[in-house]
Structure formats: structure tokens, C-alpha cells
Scaffold this motif. Structure first.
Motif, mmCIF file in Angstrom:
data_model
loop_
_atom_site.group_PDB
_atom_site.id
_atom_site.type_symbol
_atom_site.label_atom_id
_atom_site.label_comp_id
_atom_site.label_asym_id
_atom_site.label_seq_id
_atom_site.Cartn_x
_atom_site.Cartn_y
_atom_site.Cartn_z
ATOM 1 N N HIS A 254 49.701 103.153 127.981
ATOM 2 C CA HIS A 254 50.265 104.458 128.287
ATOM 3 C C HIS A 254 49.235 105.557 128.043
ATOM 4 O O HIS A 254 48.611 105.632 126.994
ATOM 5 C CB HIS A 254 51.485 104.710 127.406
ATOM 6 N N GLY A 255 49.070 106.431 129.010
ATOM 7 C CA GLY A 255 48.170 107.564 128.861
ATOM 8 C C GLY A 255 46.729 107.163 128.649
ATOM 9 O O GLY A 255 46.030 107.767 127.841
ATOM 10 N N PHE A 257 43.897 107.385 130.475
ATOM 11 C CA PHE A 257 42.842 108.363 130.743
ATOM 12 C C PHE A 257 42.988 109.609 129.878
ATOM 13 O O PHE A 257 41.998 110.252 129.537
ATOM 14 C CB PHE A 257 42.833 108.704 132.235
ATOM 15 N N ARG A 258 44.220 109.923 129.480
ATOM 16 C CA ARG A 258 44.409 111.021 128.528
ATOM 17 C C ARG A 258 43.791 110.670 127.177
ATOM 18 O O ARG A 258 43.169 111.512 126.526
ATOM 19 C CB ARG A 258 45.904 111.314 128.371
ATOM 20 N N THR A 259 43.964 109.420 126.751
ATOM 21 C CA THR A 259 43.375 108.975 125.489
ATOM 22 C C THR A 259 41.857 108.971 125.570
ATOM 23 O O THR A 259 41.172 109.324 124.604
ATOM 24 C CB THR A 259 43.881 107.564 125.138
ATOM 25 N N ARG A 261 40.046 110.984 127.366
ATOM 26 C CA ARG A 261 39.622 112.386 127.252
ATOM 27 C C ARG A 261 39.708 112.871 125.810
ATOM 28 O O ARG A 261 38.811 113.564 125.321
ATOM 29 C CB ARG A 261 40.486 113.273 128.152
ATOM 30 N N ALA A 262 40.778 112.500 125.109
ATOM 31 C CA ALA A 262 40.970 112.967 123.742
ATOM 32 C C ALA A 262 39.924 112.395 122.794
ATOM 33 O O ALA A 262 39.575 113.025 121.790
ATOM 34 C CB ALA A 262 42.375 112.606 123.250
ATOM 35 N N ASN A 263 39.419 111.198 123.097
ATOM 36 C CA ASN A 263 38.428 110.551 122.235
ATOM 37 C C ASN A 263 37.070 110.447 122.930
ATOM 38 O O ASN A 263 36.311 109.516 122.666
ATOM 39 C CB ASN A 263 38.919 109.157 121.844
ATOM 40 N N ARG A 264 36.785 111.403 123.793
ATOM 41 C CA ARG A 264 35.594 111.282 124.631
ATOM 42 C C ARG A 264 34.304 111.279 123.816
ATOM 43 O O ARG A 264 33.309 110.670 124.238
ATOM 44 C CB ARG A 264 35.557 112.400 125.677
ATOM 45 N N PRO A 393 46.963 103.285 121.655
ATOM 46 C CA PRO A 393 46.316 104.007 122.763
ATOM 47 C C PRO A 393 44.793 103.987 122.671
ATOM 48 O O PRO A 393 44.103 103.817 123.679
ATOM 49 C CB PRO A 393 46.872 105.428 122.624
ATOM 50 N N ALA A 397 41.963 102.330 125.310
ATOM 51 C CA ALA A 397 40.806 103.037 125.856
ATOM 52 C C ALA A 397 39.506 102.330 125.489
ATOM 53 O O ALA A 397 38.586 102.222 126.309
ATOM 54 C CB ALA A 397 40.788 104.476 125.341
#
Length: 453
Positions: A254-255, A257-259, A261-264, A393, A397
């Protein structure tokens, strides 16, 4: 409190969890070194044979995205059985393929189904194994996977030698998939006591609201969100843990690509190193069969050499964990990357030697030695970096970055071979290994200082 917890049936988990995983791994181990050889026998160039071999990893990467939803929707056992069935379809396509393009389609289907089976297997073990021994069980599961990669090529070598056709090796995986499905259908689920196909009730609580949650857990769940459930149920040993695995993998997917981005920051730095580890490992599985073709080894001999190399790899999976626990993560990751990088350079250098077959055998063993020293490093780094309260999550990623590297490497080898040569492709992989070693040397101490252990 412990008296209310159902007794753990290790034998049931061993048969219903590890046995299907071992069968699937043996089948996959049998076909991976054969794929580029089969493509070459169907008239493909070395570059296109590498591309066909890459499609099993590309399929796994693409399959990573929907696999969490599939497992969460239909349950772990159903997903494993369904993935085995799809694999059989892809393998049958491979056995009757009249040309390399049809073979590529079958290989891609096998890759997608492998991603679903692997994630469902992870979820199943999460559900069935008590928390107190879960780490050891999952580590043993990794050993089972390597065992399959060790045994499979030997079986493939025997079958190819007896039948005289390279594509006959795909029947090994067909038999293994069917046996794995039969095991899953016949043996009972240790978490529920059920056999065969089941209605997908495990994944329903967090997907279909409170009513479904009440149906599967006695209305003890108040909120459908899995994170809330995990926190609420942590102190309830009487709660049957029949959906924890499916919840975990759905959270993982779940999420995504959001994860990312958040942990980039960490994924761009240390995740790049992880991706390069995956790239060098996956490249080894493609370039060794291609090199065997280029130096004139017959199909069964090539499979035999790769199988012996797999034995070296398999023998070191536990030693790698000891190295990491005693001397830190870098003590395993850095020798792995440097060893693989040097092996790629040696392979590129040996191409014009008279004794290139002997060098090929020695380098294959060296690659397996280096790879074995790094056994489990990606999972361990991911577990160290993941947030303790909500790891799924981030782990999804992290795994995606590693899988991206694994899928990209065979494509790089194929592309460079097409425009230059396989020796140049091996040299490029060696350079990438040095870059990866530098990234790990720079960022592992920063994000995972030695005092962590």
C-alpha cells in the motif's frame, strides 16, 4: 496467558510451509540457468538470449506491485496455489515455444507468478510461525530458497542429458509447481486447521470493514485499519492470528511510491547500494549461462557447473549471518560487492584465453563464494532501517529498490552485449560493483553505526 495460546505444530508448518517453498525453488533453480541456453538454441543471439533471461526478473518486478493486493484479497494459500497454476501455464508455453519470442512470453508469465508466490509464502510464514521463532524460521526459509538453487541445476543437467533437448528442463518446474499445489491442497493449514481452497477471509477485515472483521475475529476488532489492529491485538493471545500475514503484505504494497518519496533520502543513498547488490547478483545468473554458450560448453555441462557453484553459495548462508552479527553489516556487504566486481572483471579478461573454460569454472565458483558471503544482507539492512512500529511500507519500498536492480542488470547485460560484446558487458557490471561498494562504504556506517549490534 500462554496457556490459552494454541500449541505450535512445527511438523505441520514444516510440511505445509517449507515443503512447497522448497519444491518451487528447486523448479526455479532448474530453469534459470537454462533460459538463455534455450533461447540460444531457438536461434536467439547472445544479446537477445540475455533479454529473454531478464524477463523472469522483469516479471517479478512488475508482479511485486499487484501481488500484495492479490494475497490480501484471496489469502496466502490460495495465492500460492494460483501462482503455481499460472507458472505451469507459462512453463508449458516455454516447452512448446517455436521461437525465442514465444519463449520470452512464457518466461515473463513465470516471473509474474513467482512474485506472487514469494510474497504469499512470506505472508503464510508470518501467519503460521509464532513471533518467538519467526526470525529463525524466515532465515531458514532463505536457506530453503538457496537449497533449491543448488539442487535445481543438477536435476536440469540430468534431464537435459537424458532427453537431449534444452526445453525439457522446463518440465522439472512444471512437476515442482504441481507438487507444491498438491501439498498446499492436501495438508492442513496450521493456523486454521483447514485444507484445500478457502474463502478469502484472512484479508477481509481491513478491506471490507467492521462486519468482515467481526466475522473473522469475533467482533473484537473495532477499527478496520491494520495498524490499529496490530496495536490493539498485541496483548490478546486468544485472538487467532489468521490474517496477520495478508495484512502485512497489503501494508507492504500500500502506498509504495508514496513511501519511496517519504524515505527518498535513505533509499537514494543506501537503497542505491542495495539495488546494485541486487543487480550484480541477478547479472551473475544471466551472464554465466551466456558465457557458457560463448565458450562452447554443452547444455548439461553448463547446468552442472552452475549447480556446483550453487552448492558453494548454499553452504555459506548461515556463515553470512554470523559475520553480520559479529562484525557488522559492512563486513558482509563490502566483501560481497568487491568479490562479485572482481569476478566480473576476471570473466571479461578471460574471454580470449586458451584456458577460458577452466577460468569460467573457477570464476563461477568465485562469484558464488562472494555472493554467499552476502547472503541475507538485503533483508537484514531493510529490517535494520525499517521503523519499528510500522515496518511494512518501508520494507515494501526497500524490496522494490532491490528488485529494480535485479530486473535492470540482465537488461544492461543484454543491451551492452548487443552494441559491444559480452566481455564488455561483464566489465560494465564490474564497474557497477565498484560503485556499489563505494556507496555501501560511505552510507552503511552513517545509517547503521556499529553500535547498532
Amino acid at each position: 496467558m500462554t496457556s490459552e495460546t494454541p500449541a505450535f505444530d512445527f511438523r505441520a508448518v514444516l510440511l505445509s510451509g517449507f515443503l512447497p517453498a522448497a519444491l518451487f525453488a528447486i523448479g526455479e533453480g532448474a530453469i534459470i540457468p537454462i533460459i538463455p541456453i534455450a533461447a540460444s538454441s531457438l536461434g536467439a543471439s547472445l544479446a537477445f538470449a540475455g533479454f529473454v533471461a531478464a524477463l523472469i526478473l522483469v516479471g517479478e518486478l512488475i508482479g511485486d506491485v499487484p501481488s500484495g493486493v492479490v494475497v490480501a484479497r484471496i489469502g496466502e494459500r490460495n495465492a500460492m496455489i494460483g501462482a503455481a497454476a499460472v507458472s505451469v501455464v507459462g512453463l508449458l508455453v516455454c516447452t512448446v515455444a517455436p521461437n525465442a519470442w514465444v519463449l520470452a512470453l512464457g518466461v515473463f508469465l513465470v516471473g509474474v507468478s513467482t512474485a506472487v508466490f514469494a510474497l504469499a509464502r512470506h505472508a503464510y510464514m508470518t501467519t503460521a510461525i509464532p513471533l518467538a521463532i519467526r526470525a529463525r524460521a524466515l532465515s531458514s526459509l532463505g536457506g530453503v530458497f538457496r537449497f533449491g538453487y543448488f539442487v535445481g541445476p543438477f536435476i536440469a543437467a540430468g534431464v537435459v542429458h537424458l532427453t537431449g533437448t534444452t526445453q525439457s528442463a522446463f518440465w522439472i518446474h512444471v512437476v515442482c509447481c504441481l507438487l507444491a499445489a498438491v501439498v498446499l491442497l492436501v495438508l492442513r493449514d496450521p493456523a486454521t486447521g483447514a485444507r484445500g481452497f478457502r474463502k478469502p477471509t484472512r484479508a477481509s477485515p481491513h478491506r471490507h470493514g467492521p462486519d468482515a472483521a467481526g466475522a473473522s475475529s469475533g467482533n473484537r476488532r473495532r477499527r478496520p485499519r491494520p495498524t490499529a489492529d496490530s496495536a490493539t491485538d498485541a496483548g490478546r493471545p486468544t485472538e487467532p492470528p489468521t490474517d496477520t500475514g495478508a495484512q502485512f503484505v497489503q501494508e507492504e504494497a500500500h502506498g509504495l511510491f508514496r513511501t519511496i518519496r517519504a524515505n527518498r533520502a535513505v533509499l537514494l543513498r543506501l537503497g542505491s547500494g542495495a539495488g546494485l547488490i541486487g543487480a550484480l547478483r541477478a547479472g551473475r545468473q544471466v551472464i554465466l549461462p551466456l558465457w557458457a554458450v560463448s565458450v562452447g560448453l554443452d547444455d548439461s555441462t553448463a547446468a552442472l557447473v552452475i549447480g556446483i557453484a550453487g552448492a558453494v553459495d548454499f553452504a555459506l548462508f548461515y556463515t553470512s549471518g554470523q559475520i553480520m552479527d559479529r562484525w557488522g553489516r559492512l563486513a558482509s556487504a563490502l566483501p560481497c560487492m568487491l568479490g562479485l566486481s572482481i569476478s566480473y572483471f576476471l570473466l571479461a579478461w578471460s574471454g580470449h584465453l586458451d584456458a577460458r573454460v577452466g577460468w569460467f569454472v573457477a570464476i563461477a565458483m568465485g562469484m558464488s563464494l562472494a555472493n554467499g558471503v552476502g547472503s541475507g544482507i538485503l533483508m537484514t539492512l531493510g529490517a535494520d532501517l525499517a521503523p519499528r512500529d510500522h515496518p511494512a511500507p518501508f520494507l515494501g519500498a526497500w524490496r522494490f529498490t532491490g528488485d529494480f536492480g535485479q530486473a535492470a542488470a540482465p537488461l544492461v547485460i543484454s543491451g551492452v552485449t548487443a552494441v559491444a560484446s559480452i566481455a564488455v558487458a561483464s566489465g560494465v557490471m564490474g564497474v557497477l560493483g565498484l560503485v556499489g561498494a563505494g556507496i555501501l562504504l560511505r552510507y552503511v556506517p552513517r545509517y547503521l553505526p556499529r553500535r547498532l549490534r
